[in-house]
Design an enzyme around this catalytic site. Structure first.
Site, mmCIF file in Angstrom:
data_model
loop_
_atom_site.group_PDB
_atom_site.id
_atom_site.type_symbol
_atom_site.label_atom_id
_atom_site.label_comp_id
_atom_site.label_asym_id
_atom_site.label_seq_id
_atom_site.Cartn_x
_atom_site.Cartn_y
_atom_site.Cartn_z
ATOM 1 N N ARG A 233 3.796 7.728 6.450
ATOM 2 C CA ARG A 233 2.926 7.600 7.608
ATOM 3 C C ARG A 233 1.770 8.588 7.473
ATOM 4 O O ARG A 233 1.961 9.737 7.075
ATOM 5 C CB ARG A 233 3.685 7.856 8.923
ATOM 6 C CG ARG A 233 4.624 6.731 9.345
ATOM 7 C CD ARG A 233 3.860 5.471 9.724
ATOM 8 N NE ARG A 233 4.740 4.407 10.219
ATOM 9 C CZ ARG A 233 5.265 3.444 9.466
ATOM 10 N NH1 ARG A 233 5.009 3.444 8.156
ATOM 11 N NH2 ARG A 233 6.021 2.511 9.994
ATOM 12 N N ASP A 257 -1.075 5.730 0.480
ATOM 13 C CA ASP A 257 -0.982 4.329 0.889
ATOM 14 C C ASP A 257 -1.125 4.222 2.399
ATOM 15 O O ASP A 257 -1.158 3.120 2.948
ATOM 16 C CB ASP A 257 0.358 3.730 0.451
ATOM 17 C CG ASP A 257 0.441 2.237 0.731
ATOM 18 O OD1 ASP A 257 -0.453 1.492 0.272
ATOM 19 O OD2 ASP A 257 1.391 1.806 1.427
ATOM 20 N N GLU A 262 -5.819 4.914 10.096
ATOM 21 C CA GLU A 262 -5.892 3.632 9.392
ATOM 22 C C GLU A 262 -5.988 2.425 10.317
ATOM 23 O O GLU A 262 -6.391 1.345 9.887
ATOM 24 C CB GLU A 262 -4.674 3.455 8.486
ATOM 25 C CG GLU A 262 -3.352 3.260 9.221
ATOM 26 C CD GLU A 262 -2.199 2.998 8.257
ATOM 27 O OE1 GLU A 262 -1.590 1.923 8.368
ATOM 28 O OE2 GLU A 262 -1.916 3.856 7.401
ATOM 29 N N HIS A 294 -2.024 0.488 2.724
ATOM 30 C CA HIS A 294 -0.710 0.277 3.319
ATOM 31 C C HIS A 294 -0.048 -0.975 2.733
ATOM 32 O O HIS A 294 0.435 -1.847 3.463
ATOM 33 C CB HIS A 294 -0.816 0.151 4.847
ATOM 34 C CG HIS A 294 0.436 0.585 5.555
ATOM 35 N ND1 HIS A 294 0.424 1.402 6.663
ATOM 36 C CD2 HIS A 294 1.739 0.320 5.312
ATOM 37 C CE1 HIS A 294 1.666 1.603 7.082
ATOM 38 N NE2 HIS A 294 2.484 0.955 6.266
#
Length: 327
Positions: A233, A257, A262, A294
């Site tokens: 996260r 990622d 985001e 992600h």
């Protein structure tokens, strides 16, 4: 039973068509769930949401007023849910506690290898007929020390892969995984993990205790040139502190990622727009930073498991029973 699916992409629609129970009637909304879109849920018994949907108390209150009784998360994390408010409103919340942990673990290792051996740079060079090796020097993972923060299913899957490379593994978790200990990992305090690891990978949930666990203080303890990977996260990392550490070369490689802000960027095509997030754009200027949107979870096997478990959670609510995945 009618279910409103938010943040739904084409692959979500295909996956639910292929693997969800046909007795469930899904309506797909491309946009996220937020205070405005919550008004669209009138007449739906449940909503199905993803990692960046807004499930704060005001949105939950709107859902309850619309007649929604169930929130089905098609993810494992629930940091975006006000769980206390959901219980107060008598809204059932169920998640997908595990879906192909190997998918995220393999993506984690892919980022490690790509950053270390500079595969992204080599790919572009060769396409330009440049076969020089200058600037592509990497290091052997064998014999190096990896620190894993979190050894749940994803962390454990990552540990097993890294052990296969011949790495020494230091781990931190509030619960010790005995299987990993037998395999050769060593559980240590966080401070020792920060200090001794050549590579650090985050696999823990985001909560008030882990928010910004990567900060100026923890970074100061790390080895110069440390590799840092986050496929968990975005809020685990204080991005501004990480940018300073990149500038000072404290961080030698950074793989992300996930990103703290985001929700305004990921899962959409913004190639024709101007991105106004200056912090994110600053990250992109570093040659030793690799960012993916992600996608660590994004395999056929994971999508199938997500849809099937989400479907089971919804069917349990429909039948007035528990699935075992409720919060």
């Amino acid at each position: 039973m009618k279910v409103a699916v938010f943040s739904a992409k084409k692959y979500d629609q295909t996956s639910f068509a292929d693997w969800a129970d046909p007795s469930l009637e899904f309506s797909f909304f491309d946009g996220p769930l937020d205070p405005q879109s919550a008004k669209l849920t009138q007449g739906y018994a449940a909503v199905c949401v993803f990692v960046n949907d807004d499930l704060s108390a005001p949105v939950l209150t709107e859902l309850k007023a619309a007649g929604v009784g169930m929130i089905a998360l098609r993810c494992a994390g629930f940091n975006n849910v006000d769980v206390a408010a959901a219980k107060e409103l008598d809204l059932r919340v169920a998640r997908v506690p595990a879906y192909s942990p190997e998918a995220v673990a393999e993506h984690t290792v892919a980022m490690i290898l790509c950053l270390n051996r500079k595969l992204h740079k080599a790919y572009n060079r060769v396409r330009d007929d440049n076969f020089a090796l200058d600037g592509l020097l990497g290091f052997n993972l064998h014999g190096k020390t990896a620190g894993l923060v979190g050894t749940g299913r994803i962390g454990a899957a990552t540990a097993k892969i890294l052990l296969g490379f011949g790495m020494e593994l230091l781990c931190y978790d509030i619960q010790v995984n005995d299987e990993l200990v037998k395999a050769g990992v060593r559980y240590v305090p966080l401070e020792e993990l920060w200090t001794k690891s050549d590579l650090i990978s985050l696999h823990c949930p985001l909560n008030p205790q882990t928010q910004h666990m990567i900060n100026a203080d923890s970074l100061a303890l790390m080895k110069d040139g440390v590799m840092l990977i986050n496929t968990s996260r975005g809020g685990l990392i204080d991005t501004k502190a990480v940018i300073k550490a990149l500038k000072s070369r404290k961080i030698g490689h950074l793989g992300l990622d996930v990103y703290e802000q985001e929700a305004d960027l990921f899962f959409q095509d913004l190639s024709g727009q101007l991105i106004e997030d200056e912090v994110f754009k600053r990250l992109l200027t570093f040659p030793n930073v690799l960012i993916t949107g992600h996608q660590a979870f994004f395999t056929q096997e994971a999508l199938q498991q997500i849809c099937q478990v989400t479907s089971d959670n919804l069917l349990a609510f429909k039948a007035n029973r528990l699935s075992g995945n409720e919060l």
